[in-house]
Design an enzyme around this catalytic site. Structure first.
Site, PDB file in Angstrom:
ATOM      1  N   TRP A 155       0.971  -1.290   0.034  1.00 33.72           N
ATOM      2  CA  TRP A 155      -0.098  -0.139  -0.137  1.00 33.72           C
ATOM      3  C   TRP A 155       0.891   1.380   0.178  1.00 33.72           C
ATOM      4  CZ3 TRP A 155      -4.042  -2.475  -0.850  1.00 33.72           C
ATOM      5  CH2 TRP A 155      -4.606  -3.651  -0.034  1.00 33.72           C
ATOM      6  N   GLY A 335     -28.373  13.033  -3.564  1.00 33.28           N
ATOM      7  CA  GLY A 335     -29.383  12.092  -4.058  1.00 33.28           C
ATOM      8  C   GLY A 335     -28.661  11.175  -4.948  1.00 33.28           C
ATOM      9  N   GLU A 359      -2.173   6.736   8.542  1.00 30.86           N
ATOM     10  CA  GLU A 359      -1.421   7.492   9.264  1.00 30.86           C
ATOM     11  C   GLU A 359      -1.875   7.205  10.682  1.00 30.86           C
ATOM     12  OE1 GLU A 359       1.127   8.913   7.785  1.00 30.86           O
ATOM     13  OE2 GLU A 359       0.222   9.133   5.678  1.00 30.86           O
TER      14      GLU A 359
HETATM   15  C1  LIG Z   1      -4.812   4.612   0.165  1.00 30.90           C
HETATM   16  C2  LIG Z   1      -3.785   3.966   1.146  1.00 30.90           C
HETATM   17  C3  LIG Z   1      -2.474   4.404   1.077  1.00 30.90           C
HETATM   18  C4  LIG Z   1      -1.568   4.086   2.103  1.00 30.90           C
HETATM   19  N1  LIG Z   1      -0.322   4.450   1.852  1.00 30.90           N
HETATM   20  C5  LIG Z   1       0.739   3.957   2.816  1.00 30.90           C
HETATM   21  C6  LIG Z   1       2.062   4.410   2.644  1.00 30.90           C
HETATM   22  O1  LIG Z   1       2.206   5.423   1.685  1.00 30.90           O
HETATM   23  N2  LIG Z   1       2.964   3.893   3.499  1.00 30.90           N
HETATM   24  C7  LIG Z   1       2.832   2.945   4.063  1.00 30.90           C
HETATM   25  O2  LIG Z   1       3.545   2.211   5.148  1.00 30.90           O
HETATM   26  N3  LIG Z   1       1.348   2.629   4.459  1.00 30.90           N
HETATM   27  C8  LIG Z   1       0.290   3.027   3.814  1.00 30.90           C
HETATM   28  N4  LIG Z   1      -0.936   2.533   3.914  1.00 30.90           N
HETATM   29  C9  LIG Z   1      -1.331   1.733   4.743  1.00 30.90           C
HETATM   30  C10 LIG Z   1      -2.004   2.285   6.050  1.00 30.90           C
HETATM   31  O3  LIG Z   1      -0.970   2.956   6.886  1.00 30.90           O
HETATM   32  C11 LIG Z   1      -2.523   0.857   6.896  1.00 30.90           C
HETATM   33  O4  LIG Z   1      -3.626   0.421   6.033  1.00 30.90           O
HETATM   34  C12 LIG Z   1      -2.922   1.452   8.055  1.00 30.90           C
HETATM   35  O5  LIG Z   1      -1.949   1.473   9.053  1.00 30.90           O
HETATM   36  C13 LIG Z   1      -3.676   0.240   8.894  1.00 30.90           C
HETATM   37  O6  LIG Z   1      -3.110  -0.965   8.632  1.00 30.90           O
HETATM   38  P1  LIG Z   1      -4.033  -2.075   8.174  1.00 30.90           P
HETATM   39  O7  LIG Z   1      -4.762  -1.883   6.903  1.00 30.90           O
HETATM   40  O8  LIG Z   1      -3.039  -3.126   7.999  1.00 30.90           O
HETATM   41  O9  LIG Z   1      -5.188  -2.509   9.246  1.00 30.90           O
HETATM   42  P2  LIG Z   1      -4.977  -3.625  10.410  1.00 30.90           P
HETATM   43  O10 LIG Z   1      -3.658  -3.033  11.203  1.00 30.90           O
HETATM   44  O11 LIG Z   1      -5.037  -4.831  10.081  1.00 30.90           O
HETATM   45  O12 LIG Z   1      -6.260  -3.169  11.113  1.00 30.90           O
HETATM   46  C14 LIG Z   1      -7.566  -3.431  10.906  1.00 30.90           C
HETATM   47  C15 LIG Z   1      -8.723  -2.813  11.576  1.00 30.90           C
HETATM   48  O13 LIG Z   1      -8.380  -3.212  13.002  1.00 30.90           O
HETATM   49  C16 LIG Z   1      -8.207  -2.176  13.676  1.00 30.90           C
HETATM   50  N5  LIG Z   1      -7.502  -2.347  15.071  1.00 30.90           N
HETATM   51  C17 LIG Z   1      -6.028  -2.780  14.832  1.00 30.90           C
HETATM   52  N6  LIG Z   1      -5.397  -3.054  15.820  1.00 30.90           N
HETATM   53  C18 LIG Z   1      -6.622  -2.383  16.974  1.00 30.90           C
HETATM   54  C19 LIG Z   1      -6.355  -2.537  18.201  1.00 30.90           C
HETATM   55  N7  LIG Z   1      -5.460  -2.817  19.024  1.00 30.90           N
HETATM   56  N8  LIG Z   1      -7.831  -2.134  18.953  1.00 30.90           N
HETATM   57  C20 LIG Z   1      -8.726  -1.823  18.168  1.00 30.90           C
HETATM   58  N9  LIG Z   1      -8.582  -1.761  16.562  1.00 30.90           N
HETATM   59  C21 LIG Z   1      -7.656  -2.104  16.159  1.00 30.90           C
HETATM   60  C22 LIG Z   1      -7.720  -0.842  12.857  1.00 30.90           C
HETATM   61  O14 LIG Z   1      -8.166   0.366  13.219  1.00 30.90           O
HETATM   62  C23 LIG Z   1      -8.592  -1.329  11.475  1.00 30.90           C
HETATM   63  O15 LIG Z   1      -9.845  -0.800  11.526  1.00 30.90           O
HETATM   64  C24 LIG Z   1      -1.862   3.045   2.941  1.00 30.90           C
HETATM   65  C25 LIG Z   1      -3.342   2.510   2.924  1.00 30.90           C
HETATM   66  C26 LIG Z   1      -4.081   2.796   2.159  1.00 30.90           C
HETATM   67  C27 LIG Z   1      -5.588   2.686   2.227  1.00 30.90           C
END
Ligand SMILES: Cc1cc2nc3c(=O)[nH]c(=O)nc-3n(C[C@H](O)[C@H](O)[C@H](O)COP(=O)(O)OP(=O)(O)OC[C@H]3O[C@@H](n4cnc5c(N)ncnc54)[C@H](O)[C@@H]3O)c2cc1C
Length: 394
Positions: A155, A335, A359
């Protein structure tokens, strides 16, 4: 808190607005459909000095103050959240080098980040590691004056075109942050398409297959990777995102004000229906509230106050939730038209959802903010428990 802009900041905002309205807003939906940000546009924002705005003048940048950078992010966010994400990651790479790079690294990279000759990428997330970002699986081994990197990053915004990445890895149990150039041996990328939002942010997977990086490309020291370099970069990233959410929501509000004046139902424009007015009133109020939090973070950042980190988390958390609600209400006001790609509000809604995830997701912000609340509470309790010195004589 004084939030009056200086004459220079006002003038800069006028220029940013003019650029966004002429060069970005008319085309942002098309870029979104094409899932691409034209190189020509990236060249334009680089040439204007916007992209390297955070690089201090001594390294050839515009040396923007915190409020001016915030205003820039707000305006770019109004035009396109995808382009905002380019500003966000460029700012994060600049901040990593400024704060944790040595003077050679600053001299080497910052002037080229300032001109946009270098497009930065921030490579933290992995297939198995998201929110729990301190536990990355990518490994870095020091062999004969070079780091050897093995792993995968996922990502990565603008990973299709960036030519310098801050990559986070583990080295003998210590977190490291390394500057990795696109043309390093063993480095490759694969485009990611079909995202819900940020569709023209040119995301990529990054593959590090024994990727060879000079030893001198370490930022800070071993052990500082996620905690220090990542911390500084993510704080900068949240700041840019909070302001960008303001712009996104303002764009959704502006579209809704225009649409509700034109569209007629039940013999009068939508704007004369009180339930529509209620939606608009809430949108305006929420945007104002988020703006105050952004200005507060800006003023603390400008003064280098340590509380800036918490206030930035609060601003990002509130502004991203606000943007998600405001853009959803904007679609409601439009709408069926709001669900069509002929109107920008559907893009605002899709992009706003992403703002709640990147972030540090909103759940991560909630955890940080609540923990801070408990700490503050404990300090207050301790103070109350201390015997009072009334200064008087017995
Ligand atoms: C469009 C886009 C651009 C991005 N760009 C970058 C980039 O340039 N560089 C980079 O490094 N990353 C990037 N990312 C990744 C982004 O930083 C991650 O998606 C984000 O940190 C969340 O990690 P995950 O998607 O693996 O979700 P997960 O960590 O798997 O979490 C899934 C869900 O569970 C929740 N969750 C996790 N742990 C807990 C907890 N302890 N308590 C309660 N809830 C929890 C999270 O809030 C989320 O809702 C990007 C993502 C997107 C969608």
């Amino acid at each position: 808190m004084d939030i009056e802009l200086t004459a220079e900041q006002e003038a800069a905002r006028g220029q940013f607005r003019d650029f966004v309205e002429r060069r970005l807003m008319p085309y942002a939906d098309e870029y979104d459909r094409q899932e691409e940000m034209p190189a020509r546009l990236i060249g334009e924002v680089a040439e204007l000095g916007y992209l390297g705005g955070l690089v201090p003048e001594q390294y050839g940048g515009a040396g923007m103050d915190s409020i001016t950078w915030g205003l820039l992010c707000e305006e770019i966010g109004r035009g396109s959240a995808s382009l905002l994400s380019l500003f966000t990651v460029q700012g994060m790479v600049i901040q990593s080098i400024l704060k944790w790079g040595n003077e050679d690294q600053r001299q080497d990279w910052l002037p080229r980040l300032a001109t946009g000759e270098i497009i930065g990428g921030f490579a933290l997330t992995e297939p198995n590691v998201g929110s729990n970002a301190s536990s990355v699986e990518t490994s870095a081994t020091l062999i004969d004056g070079h780091w050897r990197l093995h792993g995968q990053k996922r990502w990565i915004s603008f990973g299709q075109v960036s030519n310098l990445f801050v990559v986070f890895a583990q080295s003998e149990g210590k977190s490291v942050a390394l500057l990795v150039e696109r043309d390093c041996p063993g480095f490759s990328t694969k485009p990611i398409t079909g995202m819900l939002g940020f569709r023209s942010a040119m995301l990529a997977d990054i593959f590090l297959d024994g990727c060879k990086v000079p030893q001198a490309h370490l930022l800070g020291r071993a052990g500082f990777g996620f905690s220090h370099v990542g911390g500084a970069a993510l704080d900068q990233g949240r700041y840019s995102i909070a302001w960008g959410c303001l712009g996104l929501a303002q764009g959704a509000l502006d579209a809704s004000l225009a649409y509700s004046g034109q569209r007629r139902q039940f013999g009068k424009p939508l704007k004369e229906h009180q339930l529509i007015q209620e939606l608009l009133a809430d949108m305006i109020t929420q945007i104002q509230a988020a703006r105050m939090l952004c200005y507060r973070a800006a003023s603390l950042k400008q003064r280098g106050e340590p509380s800036l980190i918490m206030e930035t988390s609060i601003a990002k958390y509130f502004a991203s939730r606000m943007a998600a609600k405001v853009s959803a209400d904007a679609v409601q006001i439009h709408g069926a038209n709001g669900c069509s790609d002929q109107y920008p509000v559907q893009r605002y809604l899709r992009d706003a959802k992403i703002m709640e995830i990147i972030e540090g997701s909103n759940q991560m912000q909630q955890i940080i903010i609540a923990k801070h609340g408990y700490q503050e509470h404990a300090v207050k309790q301790q103070r109350l428990a201390q015997p009072k010195d009334d200064g008087g004589e017995a």
